[in-house]
Design an enzyme around this catalytic site. Structure first.
Site, mmCIF file in Angstrom:
data_model
loop_
_atom_site.group_PDB
_atom_site.id
_atom_site.type_symbol
_atom_site.label_atom_id
_atom_site.label_comp_id
_atom_site.label_asym_id
_atom_site.label_seq_id
_atom_site.Cartn_x
_atom_site.Cartn_y
_atom_site.Cartn_z
ATOM 1 N N SER B 45 -22.966 123.147 -1.922
ATOM 2 C CA SER B 45 -22.461 121.870 -1.967
ATOM 3 C C SER B 45 -21.066 121.676 -2.519
ATOM 4 C CB SER B 45 -23.467 120.625 -2.778
ATOM 5 O OG SER B 45 -22.893 119.459 -2.570
ATOM 6 N N GLU B 46 -20.214 121.301 -2.294
ATOM 7 C CA GLU B 46 -18.599 121.547 -2.385
ATOM 8 C C GLU B 46 -18.446 121.136 -3.887
ATOM 9 O OE1 GLU B 46 -19.784 119.841 0.059
ATOM 10 O OE2 GLU B 46 -18.519 118.008 0.459
ATOM 11 N N ASN B 47 -19.167 120.363 -4.500
ATOM 12 C CA ASN B 47 -18.965 119.711 -5.918
ATOM 13 C C ASN B 47 -19.389 120.853 -6.929
ATOM 14 O OD1 ASN B 47 -21.670 119.157 -5.166
ATOM 15 N ND2 ASN B 47 -21.871 118.073 -7.003
ATOM 16 N N GLY B 48 -19.740 122.007 -6.397
ATOM 17 C CA GLY B 48 -19.906 123.185 -7.447
ATOM 18 C C GLY B 48 -21.342 123.642 -7.552
ATOM 19 N N SER B 87 -15.080 126.872 -5.515
ATOM 20 C CA SER B 87 -16.226 125.960 -4.407
ATOM 21 C C SER B 87 -15.273 126.303 -3.017
ATOM 22 C CB SER B 87 -16.560 124.693 -4.526
ATOM 23 O OG SER B 87 -17.291 124.295 -3.873
#
Lengths: 232, 218
Positions: B45-48, B87
């Site tokens: 997930s691109e938030n990390g 990320s």
């Protein structure tokens, strides 16, 4: 040890003025510098330019500043959770730069790292690339994006020490490390300042050199935006 | 015709052993529930976070552990957390094998629009522009038509673009479609849906080559 500790949020925000450009960490409401935001509301500063991935919700996070019309311009990647934001943007009261999330992160990281600009494929062929230099590398097109310039960075970490060393927790890390040292002054608020030497140097995410002021925050609400659970 | 769950189930079949997968908000998030359990897959997930697990049980939610849709999540053994720049190094650096995201429109040359309706709705692109500009394997999950019954598969997108010539495959409630040099190529029909129904719901050029099999969902 160079001591970065200040005793309260008031001292931490010394020198912040109306019209300044501020970086604010967080993704949604996760990992936002709650104490610094609350103090910005109290200081009644106006015409702020805020660089932050999101704009909070109507009654929390940067939404608190928006509600009081303290923000002149937002630079974000996604603002879908805030009705007041959308209203101010569509009516033209609020200037908004929407930029791709990875570009936003890299513009922070570049500012932190002394890199003035970089090429990214994100946004090529879209309105994000309008007016920007583009260039082919190999057979792919890229857009030139510049590092941010900001006056203050407000970040939130889990633990820190007086030297300004930081450790983040979970996905509350997000943009916070990238914003450390990316503005003239970086203010870190942490849930706990631990005694010097307690943080294992191997585990430190951001070394204190990137931080000018650190303080222990209080009354963290840590609001959950989308409480999603699984059935037993 | 498929519902959202059906679309997610069909897309889950595209997830292969050893893949790192980024799931967008909405239908794509559901895909994780239907991936075969005899293969090893990690969700990014691109938030990390890499190594996302299912949603937490009640009482175990943690405000510091969320996905890009801001939903509370859990992590699996082997998971890791990282900052936003790293990320997107995973994403732009093409370390993620498969990207699944939603769309408002897709054109026959693989352009996608999913972030803005001028003057009406402006939520922002989030990580979608970075994802579509970088990933080599992108599947769009969406309804075939919009709420007014108009095709979302078009000759040219009418909305501001998210990316150009980047989409490989589309799974809708009616069909599985591949983007080829010649336009949309119909690969599969949803259960109970005829080729004619798909043709009448598609605005762009649709290539129909031979018999079109029905999707296998379960």
């Amino acid at each position: 040890m160079i001591n970065k500790k200040v005793f309260n949020v008031k001292d931490a925000l010394e020198g912040v003025k109306s019209g300044m450009t501020l970086m604010v960490g967080g993704f949604g409401l996760s990992g936002i510098p709650e104490n610094a935001i609350e103090q910005l509301v109290k200081l009644e500063l106006t015409d702020l330019i805020c660089i932050s991935n999101n704009a909070g919700v109507d009654d929390f996070g940067l939404g608190l500043l928006l509600k009081k019309h303290q923000i002149k311009k937002m630079i974000s990647s996604y603002v879908g959770e805030n009705d007041e934001f959308e209203r101010q943007m569509l009516s033209g009261e609020l200037e908004v730069d929407l930029i791709p999330q990875g570009t936003l992160a890299e513009k922070c990281r570049s500012a932190q790292s002394g890199i003035p600009a970089f090429y990214t494929p994100a946004g090529f062929g879209t309105e994000v690339a309008e007016g920007k230099e583009t260039r082919a590398f190999g057979n792919k097109m890229y857009v030139l994006e510049h590092a941010f310039k900001a006056d203050f960075s407000f970040v939130k970490a889990w633990k820190g020490d007086e030297a300004g060393n930081l450790i983040f927790k979970g996905t509350a890390r997000n943009f916070n490390p990238n914003m450390c040292g990316a503005a003239k002054i970086t203010v870190a608020e942490v849930e706990e300042i631990v005694p010097l030497g307690e943080l294992d140097p191997n585990q430190i995410h951001i070394p204190g050199i990137f931080i000018q002021r650190i303080f222990q925050g209080s009354n963290y609400e840590k609001r959950i935006e989308q409480r999603t659970i699984r059935k037993n | 015709m498929l519902d959202k769950i059906g679309i997610a189930k069909r897309i889950a079949k595209e997830v292969k052993d050893g893949y790192y997968v980024n799931l967008g908000i909405g239908i794509p998030t559901l895909v994780a529930n239907f991936v075969r359990d005899d293969i090893e897959v990690e969700f990014q997930s691109e938030n990390g976070v890499l190594g996302m697990g299912p949603f937490p049980f009640e009482g175990e939610e943690d405000a510091d552990i969320i996905n890009a849709g801001k939903q509370t999540i859990t992590t699996l053994p082997g998971a890791s957390f990282f900052d936003s720049a790293l990320s997107f190094s995973m994403i732009r650096g093409q370390h993620v094998d498969l990207t699944i995201l939603g769309a408002m429109e897709v054109s026959e040359n693989g352009d996608i629009a999913n972030w803005k309706i001028p003057g009406f709705m402006v939520k922002g692109m989030g990580g979608a522009m970075d994802l579509v500009a970088s990933a080599e394997n992108i599947i769009v999950a969406m309804m075939h038509t919009n709420k007014k019954g108009k095709s979302k598969l078009l000759k040219r997108c009418s909305l501001p673009l998210t990316g150009v010539g980047c989409i490989n495959k589309i799974v809708t409630n009616l069909a599985v479609i591949e983007i080829t040099d010649g336009g949309f190529k119909l690969l599969e029909r949803a259960p109970g849906i005829s080729v004619e129904e798909i043709v009448s719901s598609t605005d762009g050029r649709l290539i129909i080559d031979g018999d079109i099999p029905e999707m296998i969902i379960d």
